[in-house]
Design a protein around this motif. Structure first.
Motif, mmCIF file in Angstrom:
data_model
loop_
_atom_site.group_PDB
_atom_site.id
_atom_site.type_symbol
_atom_site.label_atom_id
_atom_site.label_comp_id
_atom_site.label_asym_id
_atom_site.label_seq_id
_atom_site.Cartn_x
_atom_site.Cartn_y
_atom_site.Cartn_z
ATOM 1 N N ASP A 20 0.335 -10.778 -5.354
ATOM 2 C CA ASP A 20 1.651 -10.966 -5.976
ATOM 3 C C ASP A 20 2.508 -9.711 -5.818
ATOM 4 O OD1 ASP A 20 3.242 -12.878 -7.300
ATOM 5 O OD2 ASP A 20 2.967 -11.879 -9.220
ATOM 6 N N GLU A 21 2.468 -9.115 -4.640
ATOM 7 C CA GLU A 21 3.212 -7.886 -4.420
ATOM 8 C C GLU A 21 3.910 -7.900 -3.071
ATOM 9 O OE1 GLU A 21 1.776 -3.592 -5.237
ATOM 10 O OE2 GLU A 21 1.491 -3.847 -3.061
ATOM 11 N N ILE A 22 5.178 -7.508 -3.090
ATOM 12 C CA ILE A 22 5.934 -7.228 -1.874
ATOM 13 C C ILE A 22 6.624 -5.885 -2.070
ATOM 14 C CG2 ILE A 22 7.857 -7.912 -0.378
ATOM 15 C CD1 ILE A 22 7.278 -10.822 -1.170
ATOM 16 N N GLN A 23 6.363 -4.942 -1.164
ATOM 17 C CA GLN A 23 7.045 -3.657 -1.212
ATOM 18 C C GLN A 23 8.198 -3.651 -0.222
ATOM 19 O OE1 GLN A 23 4.869 -0.040 -1.374
ATOM 20 N NE2 GLN A 23 3.359 -0.810 -2.826
ATOM 21 N N PHE A 24 9.231 -2.915 -0.594
ATOM 22 C CA PHE A 24 10.484 -2.930 0.172
ATOM 23 C C PHE A 24 10.989 -1.504 0.328
ATOM 24 C CE2 PHE A 24 15.201 -2.894 -0.402
ATOM 25 C CZ PHE A 24 15.562 -3.405 0.831
ATOM 26 N N MET A 25 11.529 -1.199 1.499
ATOM 27 C CA MET A 25 12.167 0.101 1.710
ATOM 28 C C MET A 25 13.301 -0.049 2.710
ATOM 29 S SD MET A 25 10.571 3.782 2.927
ATOM 30 C CE MET A 25 9.842 4.127 1.326
#
Length: 935
Positions: free
Chosen positions: A545-550
């Motif tokens: 349940d994780e999405i990282q964004f940059m």
């Protein structure tokens, strides 16, 4: 301890295989114990808890938990509970002197970073994370726990060596905060043993105790009926249980054992009040506690009560945060909590504020008035709805991640269970319980909480503050009068406000993907959008349940002219606290209730961008917010004034702290006084911040997504994500790309030695910085890092273990290609002023040793094994992949060569490290900055 006091921690970490779906969860039933945990008690009373958990793979977290701490010390043992912890690493039946640390380093376990321990008032906990893919390592790990628990040697020679280390740790804790603690603790904990038993102890005892005194503490309190062994990780449970029984069943309790008394904090009919000040203090801190007996947590009804209590504190804390948005905020920070403090036998409703130095009374009375407002009028229905959504979201995420939870989090929960009887039902039970009972909790039940917390008796009130002529300190009578005035006040109720949850009023016209390629070896999709933006997507299963964004673009604050430097430096903070679109910062938090979205714009010297994270269900919300930060930031004068006022209040006394002063002076030395060289801004600097100029600079740097590169990593469905990318990131045309500017900030050359005088305590801080230009190569940058790891080992051996002159010492090294090709290598440590010259000479000798004699095979293998073990874990995290992909993109590295990050470890030689030591560390030319107490 109430489980819901820490619900945002617990629900995000606890895993369980208990089947409760479809099972009726009644309030009268006892809270169950997680059936996936193997637990038992040996005949000697030692308890054990074992759980199989495969995140991270091939690792196990081991703990020895001793239900004994400094509160059990006799008068001649003050500080010896903590000293015992130190001696666990200095000689035992199976590991002579420092062999224990040597062995663990050889299998990739770092001293301090992994291997550690702590001592508090009531317990001592030993922390041992080790690889679990080798039975010999597991056996050795349990032998280490066995030695810690009953086989320490306390050799006189080793005790004498460790005295210096522990006294240096004691020295580290001295300063304004400790002086004020020693002033108010005997008052607010009147007639309690806790007031006399700070874990660090007294310098007199540490310097003079004899070995028999510490052996007496160990014999009395390190016994199996006060111990637990905990093992959580990628292990065979049956095998681990058998090993624990075999190795710990022989432990015996002493004859005529001493009673393990539970010490309390006495009740008080009249308020206990204290005011303490110090010339080196930086902030004013006010706290009021309403003491009570702790509530049991055994049944479903107890758990439901804890949910209500959690909602209550979340709602009141949100009100206190909202007040920070005022143009002239009443305090720098304020918060409340309900739970045990210091002693397990006492709970408290604690209220805390950091008033501004020029209006202490205003900050205190505002905090107390808000508490009174809740007492008189309660909360609004909209506030309860918001916090229910947030709480349910936290449990929902924990449940979705139930098979991806890290072992370290799980083992910490079991430590609390053993020491404080915290329930351990598992996330399935908790999730089902919250689904069943959260929604039915009424506003009346939440409002009733405060009536049980505010009492006339058992009040503790204290304030700490800087001691200077510009601050008028209140007396004890003043504090009581302010509290009484608030008790008698009748604040108005707050009014409900209805907010739309439509973030974007006019939907953007999507751009389109004009090019799609694949980096097959990395399983990464690369997109080029019609506006020029580049996007990289990597779908992983490391988290459910994780999405990282940059997002990233070159430029940064370097593009601001000198006259606009401070406005540019504060621009992203101003924007972030002003909200976006139609919503203020406060309103935005309410609109986002029940959503798991974090997004922050950032500006550094050479780049700008966004950092964020979300879940698959809230991915579009993240992208909407990103779109608004590009297109619809707000000018909120109150938010701007609040930020400036709070920063100015903090800066008023910050330089009275020797550590802040030292760091600021060191930054000025390293940059030769350049404004852009770092350091702590002054009030004059803050007064140069122009609101409109800050927003103008932000808009210039964040005008178009087309100039940015974006990364998405996590549980991603590309068919869902790509249309969102086209809509929210591809819809704005590009502007002309820019790069950063080298503003010419450089360190001084040659040998530089500076002495900084600040503070009254006999303590020093030493920094030795080797820096200069280099012809950058990633190989040499890596070798400098490895040199720092080798020196970490040697400096601990020499400065700490041999000389007993430091508690901690560290080295760091790296090369950089921007804004110019350079290297920096730093050695730093705190110590006694009289030892500075000797320890600096020893550090230089350690450098010369490597330059002349090279690196031992033993130490080389230690750092290589630690790096291998770290890499095994890194490759299975979204955050590490984010860093790798950004680094490769920014530096133009070949993506097909990403395995270099592994291969460099195997290729590393002792000669590589010796060569960079010779090339870059000149003992005759470096920058040495030392803090000394004022003369």
């Amino acid at each position: 301890m109430n489980i819901l006091q820490k619900h945002f921690f617990i629900v995000l970490v606890f895993v369980c295989s208990l089947q409760v779906s479809g099972q009726e969860l009644t309030l009268e039933d006892k809270i169950p114990f997680d059936s996936s945990i193997r637990t038992g008690t040996l005949d000697n009373g030692l308890k054990y808890f074992i759980k199989k958990n495969i995140k991270p793979e091939d690792r196990v977290e081991l703990r020895l938990v001793v239900n004994a701490g400094s509160v059990l010390e006799d008068d001649d043992q003050r500080g010896l509970a903590h000293f015992t912890e130190h001696m666990a690493f200095n000689g035992s039946e199976h590991f002579a002197k420092n062999e224990l640390v040597d062995y663990l380093q050889s299998v990739g376990v770092k001293f301090g970073a992994h291997l550690n321990a702590y001592t508090s008032f009531d317990e001592t906990v030993y922390i041992l994370p080790i690889p679990s893919d080798d039975e010999e390592i597991i056996d050795k790990g349990l032998t280490i726990l066995q030695d810690w628990g009953g086989n320490l040697l306390f050799e006189p020679e080793e005790i004498e060596k460790e005295r210096g280390v522990v006294i240096e740790e004691w020295r580290l804790g001295q300063g304004a905060q400790m002086r004020m603690v020693q002033a108010y603790l005997p008052i607010i904990f009147k007639e309690s043993k806790y007031a006399e038993r700070l874990p660090i102890g007294t310098k007199e005892t540490l310097e003079t105790f004899d070995p028999e005194t510490i052996k007496r503490f160990y014999k009395d309190w390190y016994r199996p009926n006060l111990m637990a062994i905990i093992a959580v990780g990628d292990i065979d449970v049956d095998r681990m249980e058998a090993k624990i029984k075999k190795q710990f069943s022989s432990f015996k309790n002493p004859k005529n054992e001493r009673s393990r008394e539970e010490f309390g904090i006495p009740d008080n009919a009249e308020p206990l009040v204290a005011v303490a000040s110090d010339k080196e203090a930086t902030n004013t801190i006010f706290k009021i506690m309403y003491k009570s007996d702790p509530e049991e947590m055994t049944t479903g009804e107890d758990y439901r009560s804890a949910l209500i209590q959690s909602l209550f504190t979340s709602m009141i804390n949100q009100r206190l945060r909202d007040l920070l948005q005022e143009a002239n905020p009443p305090y720098l920070y304020a918060s409340t909590s309900i739970g045990s403090f210091l002693a397990r036998s006492k709970s408290a409703f604690s209220c805390f504020a950091v008033p501004k130095p020029d209006d202490i009374e205003g900050g205190v009375r505002t905090l107390m008035n808000e508490i009174k407002r809740v007492e008189l009028h309660g909360f609004m229905a909209s506030e309860l709805k918001t916090e229910k959504l947030n709480l349910m979201e936290a449990y929902d995420r924990a449940y979705k991640e139930r098979d991806k939870t890290e072992s370290e989090a799980l083992v910490n929960e079991l430590v609390s269970h053993f020491l404080e009887k915290e329930p351990v039902p598992g996330i399935e039970y908790e999730y089902e319980f919250v689904k069943n009972y959260l929604e039915e909790i009424s506003l009346e039940e939440v409002n009733a909480i405060i009536g049980n917390q505010i009492t006339e008796e058992n009040r503790v009130v204290y304030l700490t503050a800087p001691d200077n002529e510009e601050i008028t300190l209140p007396t004890n009578e003043d504090l009581l009068a302010w509290v009484k005035a608030s008790d008698e006040s009748i604040p108005e109720p707050l009014k409900e406000s209805i907010l739309s949850d439509q973030l974007i009023k006019t939907e953007p016209i999507p751009g389109r993907v004009v090019e799609e390629t694949s980096i097959e070896s990395l399983e990464v999709t690369s997109l080029k959008l019609s506006n020029g933006a580049q996007v990289f997507i990597k779908s992983t299963d490391y988290k459910n349940d994780e999405i990282q964004f940059m997002a990233y673009r070159e430029g940064g604050i370097s593009l601001a002219e000198d006259e606009n430097y401070w406005s540019a430096s504060f621009s992203t903070n101003i924007v972030a606290l002003s909200g976006v679109g139609a919503y203020s910062y406060t309103d935005l938090q309410k609109v986002l209730a029940g959503k798991s979205v974090g997004l922050q714009p950032y500006l550094s010297d050479l780049e700008e961008g966004f950092r964020g994270s979300t879940t698959p269900k809230d991915l579009e919300t993240l992208l909407k917010l990103t779109y608004l930060y590009f297109t619809e930031i707000r000018r909120d004068e109150s938010a701007y004034q609040s930020l400036m006022q709070r920063n100015m209040a903090f800066l008023t006394n910050v330089m009275s702290d020797p550590n802040y002063f030292y760091q600021d002076q060191m930054a000025k030395i390293l940059s030769q006084g350049e404004m852009r060289g770092g350091g702590i801004p002054t009030i004059d600097d803050l007064q140069k911040v122009d609101h409109d100029q800050a927003l103008k600079f932000y808009k210039e740097r964040f005008s178009s997504p087309g100039d940015f590169t974006f990364w998405f990593i996590g549980n991603i469905d590309e068919n869902v994500l790509i249309p969102m990318i086209e809509k929210y990131l591809g819809s704005i045309s590009s502007t002309q790309a820019e790069t950063w500017v080298d503003r010419g900030v450089r360190p001084p050359s040659g040998m530089v030695s500076k002495k900084i005088y600040k503070g009254s305590e006999p303590k020093s801080s030493v920094s030795m910085i080797f820096t200069g230009e280099m012809e950058y190569s990633r190989e040499e940058s890596y070798h400098l890092r490895c040199l720092s790891e080798i020196l970490d080992i040697r400096l601990v051996e020499i400065l700490r273990e041999e000389k007993g002159g430091v508690y901690g010492v560290g080295a760091s090294g790296y090369g950089s290609r921007s804004p110019y090709e350079n290297f920096e290598f730093t050695i730093s440590f705190p110590c006694g002023p009289d030892n500075v010259d000797d320890l600096v000479a020893a550090a230089i000798a350690a450098i010369r040793e490597i330059q002349n004699d090279g690196v031992s095979d033993e130490n080389l293998n230690k750092i290589k094994e630690a790096q291998r073990r770290d890499q095994e874990l890194h490759w299975k995290t979204n955050g590490y992949w984010m860093n790798v992909l950004k680094t490769y993109h920014v530096n133009g590295y070949d993506y097909e060569d990403v395995n270099w990050l592994n291969q460099r470890i195997e290729d590393l030689t002792a000669e590589d490290i010796q060569q960079v030591a010779k090339k870059y560390l000149n003992p005759e030319e470096y920058i040495q900055v030392v803090l000394y107490p004022e003369e």
